[in-house]
Design a protein around this motif. Structure first.
Motif, PDB file in Angstrom:
ATOM      1  N   LEU A 130     -44.780 -15.893 -44.994  1.00  0.00           N
ATOM      2  CA  LEU A 130     -43.547 -15.296 -45.509  1.00  0.00           C
ATOM      3  C   LEU A 130     -43.294 -13.943 -44.851  1.00  0.00           C
ATOM      4  N   LEU A 131     -44.294 -13.066 -44.838  1.00  0.00           N
ATOM      5  CA  LEU A 131     -44.097 -11.748 -44.230  1.00  0.00           C
ATOM      6  C   LEU A 131     -43.870 -11.857 -42.732  1.00  0.00           C
ATOM      7  N   ALA A 132     -44.529 -12.834 -42.098  1.00  0.00           N
ATOM      8  CA  ALA A 132     -44.272 -13.072 -40.671  1.00  0.00           C
ATOM      9  C   ALA A 132     -42.823 -13.483 -40.459  1.00  0.00           C
ATOM     10  N   GLY A 133     -42.325 -14.383 -41.323  1.00  0.00           N
ATOM     11  CA  GLY A 133     -40.930 -14.810 -41.216  1.00  0.00           C
ATOM     12  C   GLY A 133     -39.961 -13.662 -41.432  1.00  0.00           C
ATOM     13  N   LEU A 134     -40.251 -12.781 -42.383  1.00  0.00           N
ATOM     14  CA  LEU A 134     -39.388 -11.628 -42.628  1.00  0.00           C
ATOM     15  C   LEU A 134     -39.412 -10.664 -41.445  1.00  0.00           C
ATOM     16  N   ALA A 135     -40.582 -10.461 -40.837  1.00  0.00           N
ATOM     17  CA  ALA A 135     -40.672  -9.589 -39.663  1.00  0.00           C
ATOM     18  C   ALA A 135     -39.877 -10.166 -38.495  1.00  0.00           C
ATOM     19  N   VAL A 136     -39.965 -11.495 -38.311  1.00  0.00           N
ATOM     20  CA  VAL A 136     -39.185 -12.155 -37.266  1.00  0.00           C
ATOM     21  C   VAL A 136     -37.690 -11.963 -37.529  1.00  0.00           C
ATOM     22  N   ALA A 137     -37.271 -12.185 -38.777  1.00  0.00           N
ATOM     23  CA  ALA A 137     -35.850 -12.066 -39.112  1.00  0.00           C
ATOM     24  C   ALA A 137     -35.339 -10.646 -38.872  1.00  0.00           C
ATOM     25  N   CYS A 138     -36.100  -9.658 -39.309  1.00  0.00           N
ATOM     26  CA  CYS A 138     -35.671  -8.270 -39.117  1.00  0.00           C
ATOM     27  C   CYS A 138     -35.608  -7.915 -37.642  1.00  0.00           C
ATOM     28  N   ARG A 139     -36.564  -8.419 -36.864  1.00  0.00           N
ATOM     29  CA  ARG A 139     -36.522  -8.174 -35.412  1.00  0.00           C
ATOM     30  C   ARG A 139     -35.279  -8.798 -34.792  1.00  0.00           C
ATOM     31  N   CYS A 140     -34.932 -10.007 -35.251  1.00  0.00           N
ATOM     32  CA  CYS A 140     -33.722 -10.663 -34.746  1.00  0.00           C
ATOM     33  C   CYS A 140     -32.487  -9.814 -35.022  1.00  0.00           C
ATOM     34  N   GLY A 141     -32.477  -9.147 -36.163  1.00  0.00           N
ATOM     35  CA  GLY A 141     -31.363  -8.265 -36.464  1.00  0.00           C
ATOM     36  C   GLY A 141     -31.256  -7.126 -35.476  1.00  0.00           C
ATOM     37  N   PHE A 142     -32.389  -6.530 -35.121  1.00  0.00           N
ATOM     38  CA  PHE A 142     -32.380  -5.437 -34.155  1.00  0.00           C
ATOM     39  C   PHE A 142     -31.956  -5.913 -32.770  1.00  0.00           C
ATOM     40  N   GLU A 143     -32.261  -7.163 -32.447  1.00  0.00           N
ATOM     41  CA  GLU A 143     -31.952  -7.687 -31.116  1.00  0.00           C
ATOM     42  C   GLU A 143     -30.555  -8.293 -31.034  1.00  0.00           C
ATOM     43  N   ASN A 144     -29.845  -8.375 -32.161  1.00  0.00           N
ATOM     44  CA  ASN A 144     -28.505  -8.956 -32.202  1.00  0.00           C
ATOM     45  C   ASN A 144     -27.466  -7.847 -32.010  1.00  0.00           C
ATOM     46  N   PRO A 145     -26.694  -7.866 -30.920  1.00  0.00           N
ATOM     47  CA  PRO A 145     -25.702  -6.797 -30.706  1.00  0.00           C
ATOM     48  C   PRO A 145     -24.602  -6.774 -31.762  1.00  0.00           C
ATOM     49  N   ASP A 146     -24.420  -7.873 -32.484  1.00  0.00           N
ATOM     50  CA  ASP A 146     -23.384  -7.932 -33.529  1.00  0.00           C
ATOM     51  C   ASP A 146     -23.958  -7.721 -34.930  1.00  0.00           C
ATOM     52  N   ALA A 147     -25.158  -7.182 -35.009  1.00  0.00           N
ATOM     53  CA  ALA A 147     -25.848  -7.089 -36.302  1.00  0.00           C
ATOM     54  C   ALA A 147     -25.055  -6.291 -37.320  1.00  0.00           C
ATOM     55  N   LEU A 148     -24.464  -5.178 -36.926  1.00  0.00           N
ATOM     56  CA  LEU A 148     -23.750  -4.340 -37.898  1.00  0.00           C
ATOM     57  C   LEU A 148     -22.508  -5.056 -38.427  1.00  0.00           C
ATOM     58  N   THR A 149     -21.909  -5.889 -37.594  1.00  0.00           N
ATOM     59  CA  THR A 149     -20.768  -6.687 -38.059  1.00  0.00           C
ATOM     60  C   THR A 149     -21.224  -7.732 -39.071  1.00  0.00           C
ATOM     61  N   VAL A 150     -22.373  -8.380 -38.781  1.00  0.00           N
ATOM     62  CA  VAL A 150     -22.946  -9.350 -39.721  1.00  0.00           C
ATOM     63  C   VAL A 150     -23.235  -8.675 -41.053  1.00  0.00           C
ATOM     64  N   ALA A 151     -23.809  -7.493 -40.991  1.00  0.00           N
ATOM     65  CA  ALA A 151     -24.132  -6.769 -42.225  1.00  0.00           C
ATOM     66  C   ALA A 151     -22.863  -6.442 -43.007  1.00  0.00           C
ATOM     67  N   GLU A 152     -21.824  -6.012 -42.306  1.00  0.00           N
ATOM     68  CA  GLU A 152     -20.575  -5.660 -42.981  1.00  0.00           C
ATOM     69  C   GLU A 152     -19.948  -6.875 -43.665  1.00  0.00           C
ATOM     70  N   LYS A 153     -19.970  -8.020 -42.997  1.00  0.00           N
ATOM     71  CA  LYS A 153     -19.323  -9.224 -43.531  1.00  0.00           C
ATOM     72  C   LYS A 153     -20.073  -9.826 -44.715  1.00  0.00           C
ATOM     73  N   THR A 154     -21.360  -9.549 -44.842  1.00  0.00           N
ATOM     74  CA  THR A 154     -22.157 -10.146 -45.919  1.00  0.00           C
ATOM     75  C   THR A 154     -22.427  -9.174 -47.060  1.00  0.00           C
ATOM     76  N   TYR A 155     -21.839  -7.990 -47.007  1.00  0.00           N
ATOM     77  CA  TYR A 155     -22.033  -6.994 -48.062  1.00  0.00           C
ATOM     78  C   TYR A 155     -21.105  -7.269 -49.233  1.00  0.00           C
ATOM     79  N   VAL A 156     -21.637  -7.221 -50.454  1.00  0.00           N
ATOM     80  CA  VAL A 156     -20.817  -7.327 -51.662  1.00  0.00           C
ATOM     81  C   VAL A 156     -21.207  -6.210 -52.619  1.00  0.00           C
ATOM     82  N   ASN A 157     -20.235  -5.737 -53.386  1.00  0.00           N
ATOM     83  CA  ASN A 157     -20.513  -4.651 -54.346  1.00  0.00           C
ATOM     84  C   ASN A 157     -20.105  -5.032 -55.760  1.00  0.00           C
TER      85      ASN A 157
END
Length: 498
Positions: free
Chosen positions: A388-415
């Protein structure tokens, strides 16, 4: 004060060093000086539980041999993806994991071990090495360390004494005598700390009810963030300790994700943070940093397949339903318990809370930015914590390597609370988590390339996980059973010791 003189780690106090600095000589000198005759090797197998190999120390030469060379074990009996015709593995102790066995009547030192293959190389598909590779890849890609901690929720079950009954589903932070097992929880925390677990706190949780003359009381022990490899080791040992103590006390304990209809399920929420040069990078100028948002974006991308590591039996998906403070949709938000990834309340007001509560105190300058984490809310106690922690580390790394990461974060944010009727349009716009082991297997199959990249997850391991999940044949189980309590209890009993 010398911090070492105030550590709860029993062996660190007796050796006079922090565990990260333990050497083979330290261990041998301590064992000989204290006349210890027994050591145990421990390691997680394919079922996620600790396995133990016992040794009696014949003499000093044998002690040197087993600590230097480790021992052989049958890998085919430990992991489903290892064939019997080529199954021998080595297990070798990691000295920094050494601790005094709190349950052995005879003084015994325990070690967690690493697996090696016939060529003397780390076993690429072993849980602990998979996590190590994931953390190293994260560090190499980002220049930062991936740190994590877990919230370990569990139910204690005992005969109901009918005295001072708790209010159903109102057990959050309840005290004795309405909460019955606070002393047991404190004992668990004491034992975990003595073995090196870095505990944040413990408390009673929401869930409590009586059923068939038994009381079910939910408790939680939460840890402090440390390197993800250490976090996995601490959670592995903690579950082992809680079960052993329950057995000694004549209690029953389960980490099962769901107990019955309409009652709080037990999760194992994972908090993480990214650290550079010892400084937490999750905040910038008192607000969530872009680095934190990139990591969250990675979780949004790989959330469907992360359930393959964090929700590994059919009862997991009876917990992941609306209106139970468990996530169902792929989104994130601040202080919001209806989302998959929550940004907990941080100490960002820059006000001195201590001096307000204690007017006589002098003003302090404690750096509260190090306390900020982000919480992944889908995992539960069925998880293989290393994977599980390995999978989370992989996922977080993918976020850093994705040039559109901040757009993905913006589109999936809810308040907002996405489960309220007035927010149905928002809810309908969000992707959903898998609703069964079989669906999780499909998602892992579709996203496996992310995990196999750079050799982090071995293809044979991914194949084995997919096959194991599909064997449950539960694609329509949640719909078939519905709210039939008797059938859910049958499932709980079957997967009670997840």
């Amino acid at each position: 004060m010398d911090k070492l003189n105030y550590t709860s780690h029993e062996l660190a106090n007796r050796i006079g060093k922090l565990p990260k600095d333990f050497t083979k000589k330290d261990i041998i000198d301590f064992i000989i000086a204290d006349g210890i005759r027994h050591i145990n090797f421990q390691y997680p197998a394919g079922d996620g539980r600790i396995k133990t190999l016992n040794f009696v120390i014949n003499d000093a030469a044998y002690l040197e041999e087993i600590l230097s060379c480790g021992e052989r074990v049958d890998g085919s009996s430990l992991f489903p993806f290892i064939e019997a015709n080529n199954s021998d593995l080595y297990v070798v102790p990691r000295f920094r994991t050494a601790y005094m066995d709190p349950f052995s009547e005879l003084p015994t030192v325990n070690f967690l071990c690493s697996f090696f293959n016939k060529d003397g190389e780390p076993l690429s598909s072993s849980p602990e090495y998979t996590l190590h590779k994931a953390c190293e890849a994260f560090r190499k890609s980002t220049g930062m360390e991936f740190q994590a901690m877990g919230e370990l929720e569990y139910y204690v079950i005992a005969p109901d004494d009918e005295c001072y009954p708790a209010v159903d589903q109102k057990g959050y932070h309840e005290s004795a005598p309405y909460a019955k097992f606070g002393e047991f929880r404190q004992l668990c925390m004491n034992y975990i700390a003595r073995t090196g677990g870095q505990i944040k706190y413990g408390h009673s949780e929401v869930g409590n009810f009586t059923l068939d003359g038994k009381i079910y009381e939910q408790n939680e022990i939460e840890f402090l963030p440390v390197n993800a490899e250490e976090a996995a080791e601490q959670l592995l040992i903690a579950k082992w300790i809680i079960r052993n103590l329950a057995y000694q006390e004549g209690l029953d304990v389960t980490f099962a994700p769901k107990i019955t209809v309409g009652k709080a399920g037990s999760g194992m929420h994972i908090h993480f943070r990214v650290v550079k040069d010892g400084i937490n990078q999750m905040l910038k100028n008192g607000e969530l940093s872009d680095d934190a948002k990139r990591a969250i974006a990675g979780l949004m991308t790989l959330a469907p397949s992360i359930t393959a590591f964090g929700n590994t039996n059919p009862t997991s998906y009876f917990r992941l339903v609306p209106h139970q403070e468990a996530p169902t949709n792929i989104c994130w938000g601040d202080r919001n318990r209806s989302v998959l990834v929550r940004v907990p309340l941080g100490w960002t007001s820059k006000k001195d809370l201590c001096i307000q509560a204690n007017p006589g105190e002098k003003s302090s300058s404690y750096d509260t930015t190090q306390k900020q984490t982000v919480e992944m809310r889908s995992p539960d106690g069925s998880a293989d914590i290393f994977l599980l922690l390995a999978g989370l580390a992989v996922a977080c790394r993918c976020g850093f390597e994705n040039p559109d990461a901040l757009t993905v974060a913006e589109k999936t944010y809810v308040n907002v609370n996405i489960h309220k009727d007035e927010n149905k349009a928002i809810l309908d716009s969000l992707n959903v988590l898998p609703d069964s082991c079989a669906a999780s297997a499909d998602c892992l199959e579709a996203q496996r390339a992310f995990y196999e990249k750079e050799g982090i997850f071995a293809p044979a391991m991914i194949d084995g996980l997919i096959a194991t999940l599909r064997k449950f044949d539960d694609r329509t189980l949640r719909q078939d059973i519905g709210n039939d309590q008797s059938k859910i209890l049958e499932l709980v009993e079957k997967y009670f010791h997840c």
